[in-house]
Design an enzyme around this catalytic site. Structure first.
Site, mmCIF file in Angstrom:
data_model
loop_
_atom_site.group_PDB
_atom_site.id
_atom_site.type_symbol
_atom_site.label_atom_id
_atom_site.label_comp_id
_atom_site.label_asym_id
_atom_site.label_seq_id
_atom_site.Cartn_x
_atom_site.Cartn_y
_atom_site.Cartn_z
ATOM 1 N N HIS A 111 60.901 -18.970 66.755
ATOM 2 C CA HIS A 111 59.440 -18.887 66.525
ATOM 3 C C HIS A 111 59.121 -18.206 65.191
ATOM 4 O O HIS A 111 58.038 -17.650 65.026
ATOM 5 C CB HIS A 111 58.734 -18.113 67.644
ATOM 6 C CG HIS A 111 59.161 -18.478 69.032
ATOM 7 N ND1 HIS A 111 58.487 -19.407 69.799
ATOM 8 C CD2 HIS A 111 60.226 -18.074 69.780
ATOM 9 C CE1 HIS A 111 59.101 -19.524 70.965
ATOM 10 N NE2 HIS A 111 60.173 -18.745 70.975
ATOM 11 N N SER A 136 54.078 -20.967 36.294
ATOM 12 C CA SER A 136 52.657 -21.285 36.421
ATOM 13 C C SER A 136 52.025 -21.234 35.042
ATOM 14 O O SER A 136 52.402 -20.401 34.212
ATOM 15 C CB SER A 136 51.983 -20.271 37.344
ATOM 16 O OG SER A 136 50.592 -20.236 37.088
ATOM 17 N N LYS A 174 54.815 -15.890 37.839
ATOM 18 C CA LYS A 174 55.221 -16.819 38.890
ATOM 19 C C LYS A 174 56.527 -17.547 38.600
ATOM 20 O O LYS A 174 56.817 -17.928 37.483
ATOM 21 C CB LYS A 174 54.135 -17.882 39.080
ATOM 22 C CG LYS A 174 52.858 -17.314 39.663
ATOM 23 C CD LYS A 174 52.894 -17.303 41.161
ATOM 24 C CE LYS A 174 52.511 -18.675 41.656
ATOM 25 N NZ LYS A 174 52.352 -18.702 43.090
ATOM 26 N N GLU A 179 59.734 -27.608 47.408
ATOM 27 C CA GLU A 179 58.480 -28.136 47.967
ATOM 28 C C GLU A 179 58.465 -29.661 47.919
ATOM 29 O O GLU A 179 58.019 -30.335 48.851
ATOM 30 C CB GLU A 179 57.285 -27.576 47.187
ATOM 31 C CG GLU A 179 57.083 -26.089 47.344
ATOM 32 C CD GLU A 179 56.085 -25.549 46.331
ATOM 33 O OE1 GLU A 179 56.528 -25.012 45.294
ATOM 34 O OE2 GLU A 179 54.881 -25.697 46.566
#
Ligand code: ARG
Length: 463
Positions: free
Chosen positions: A161, A282, A288, A295
């Protein structure tokens, strides 16, 4: 004589050529030119067989072979003029062969149809893709194995979980993916074995009255045998669906791993650092470092499984045998295959480069009362308590630690004894994460010795 206005391959009964829209919806050359090498290999095998069976002359077969080789060279050199008016790769090649060798080209289509031809070309293409997928999976498996080996005894939290469950090892977690990608490898190999029957010679749908030798073409093209039913041979696209099925499950595995990399590389987790080579920055936030490759891998399942569903829907309800609907099979498979290969390569690259943060993994491994099960097991083993009761006692100790804001191992023995008088200082040994993982020696468990045994087993399998 072929009328100029109509299609030179099938225009005998046509007085007029197709409307521009008809041509646009009908033509597949824009994408099926990717099967040029397969188409030519199939034609060469067919020509050789026709000559050997005495259906065409040896000199015609030789002219065909030379012409077909020349066409392949033109295509590979980017010099071939593909024509939409000629619809597809099959007719583009045949038309060019006619230009190159003249009349003998007209005999190549003896005892053959575009229906068995396209089934063959596509099957050869998919077979090649299964082989490429197999190789990419082996590379990825080795990348997982290297990570597992480096951190066979690094402790980290195991989750259910996405809540801390029990301590596990980094190697064990990596080896879970080895099992998953290993099953993908098995599926790819199964699919290849099952699909390796040659459709060539089924002709339009019913077979042919010419005395062809289907064993010969099947063997020449690396198939195990000719497909045994001509109707099935031209209408079957199971091989493409099986490829998409394998690709979908594999992409799902890649997506799950990618999701973990995204979570683990976040500032909140810091379990891993991705290399500069496999991350992006970024344009506004200078600090970043984004896990874009992960992704995108995570997202690839969308188009790959989409292709699987789409081809299922194309095929469902089609009466036997060939219907033009089936021309819609190729772009789906090409796109899924390209993206699967890219995702596999990107994952292998990311895994090869990534550094696991051993200290952060270890710090997290002990958090969240992860050794509570070890404590309960200790109560069973040492105090002979029934497990249900041990579960309850441990729950009380967890609540006590939670109230105090400390870990289980930071409770005093006297405090523990207020919950159960039988507790001894020996219990603190099982509360350590290293002892916890080392104790899970059951087959397939997380103990480093078990993990190393699995690494050795997989190295042998892949050797
Ligand atoms: N371009 C066609 C396809 O991809 C080739 C087969 C055409 N056959 C036919 N009977 N029109 O399916």
């Amino acid at each position: 004589m072929v009328k100029k206005s109509s299609n030179q391959m099938w225009g005998g009964r046509f007085a007029a050529g197709p409307d521009a829209i008809m041509q646009a919806i009908n033509a597949s050359i824009g994408f099926d030119q990717r099967m040029a090498a397969e188409d030519i290999a199939g034609s060469k095998a067919h020509a050789a067989m026709l000559a050997s069976a005495g259906i065409i002359s040896d000199s015609d077969a030789q002219a065909m072979r030379e012409g077909l080789d020349a066409i392949l060279s033109e295509i590979e050199a980017g010099k071939f003029q593909f024509s939409e008016a000629l619809e597809d790769i099959h007719m583009n090649v045949e038309a060019r062969l006619t230009e190159l060798i003249g009349a003998p080209a007209g005999r190549l289509h003896t005892a053959r149809s575009r229906n068995d031809q396209v089934a063959l070309d596509f099957k050869l293409w998919v077979r090649g893709q299964l082989d490429a997928t197999e190789a990419a999976l082996v590379t990825l498996l080795h990348a997982c194995l290297r990570q597992a080996e480096a951190g066979a005894d690094w402790v980290m939290p195991g989750f259910t979980h996405l809540q801390v469950a029990q301590p596990v090892t980094w190697g064990h977690h990596m080896m879970a993916y080895v099992e998953m990608f290993g099953r993908d490898l098995g599926r790819v190999r199964d699919a290849r074995r099952r699909m390796n029957e040659c459709p060539l010679g089924a002709a339009a749908l019913a077979g042919t009255s010419f005395a062809i030798d289907r064993e010969m073409t099947a063997q020449e093209l690396g198939f195990d045998r000719p497909a045994a039913n001509s109707l099935d041979a031209v209408s079957d696209r199971d091989f493409a669906l099986e490829f998409l099925g394998c690709a979908s499950i594999c992409a799902m595995h890649l997506s799950r791993m990618a999701e973990e990399l995204v979570i683990w590389s976040s500032a909140q987790f810091r379990f891993i650092a991705l290399s500069d080579r496999f991350s992006t920055g970024s344009s506004i936030m200078p600090q970043k470092k984004n896990p874009d490759a992960a992704e995108l891998i995570r997202a690839k399942i969308g188009r790959i499984f989409g292709a699987n569903v789409a081809l299922m829907l194309v095929m469902k309800g089609l009466p036997l045998t060939y219907s033009k609907d089936m021309q819609e099979d190729k772009e789906l498979v090409f796109d899924a295959a390209d993206n699967l290969m890219l995702a596999l390569a990107a994952m292998a690259g990311m895994l090869g480069d990534l550094r696991a943060n051993k200290e952060a993994l270890e710090a997290a491994a002990g958090a969240g009362f992860s050794t509570a099960t070890d404590l309960a097991d200790w109560l069973v083993r040492v105090l002979d308590m029934p497990f249900r009761e041990a579960h309850h006692v441990t729950g009380s100790l967890v609540a006590m630690a939670e109230n105090k804001g400390c870990d289980l191992g930071e409770l005093g023995l006297d405090e523990m004894q207020t919950v159960h008088e039988g507790m001894t200082s020996e219990v603190f040994e099982v509360l350590g994460v290293h002892n916890s993982v080392a104790s899970r020696m059951s087959y397939g468990g997380t103990a480093p010795a078990q993990v190393r045994a699995q690494i050795a087993r997989w190295k042998e399998i892949l050797a």
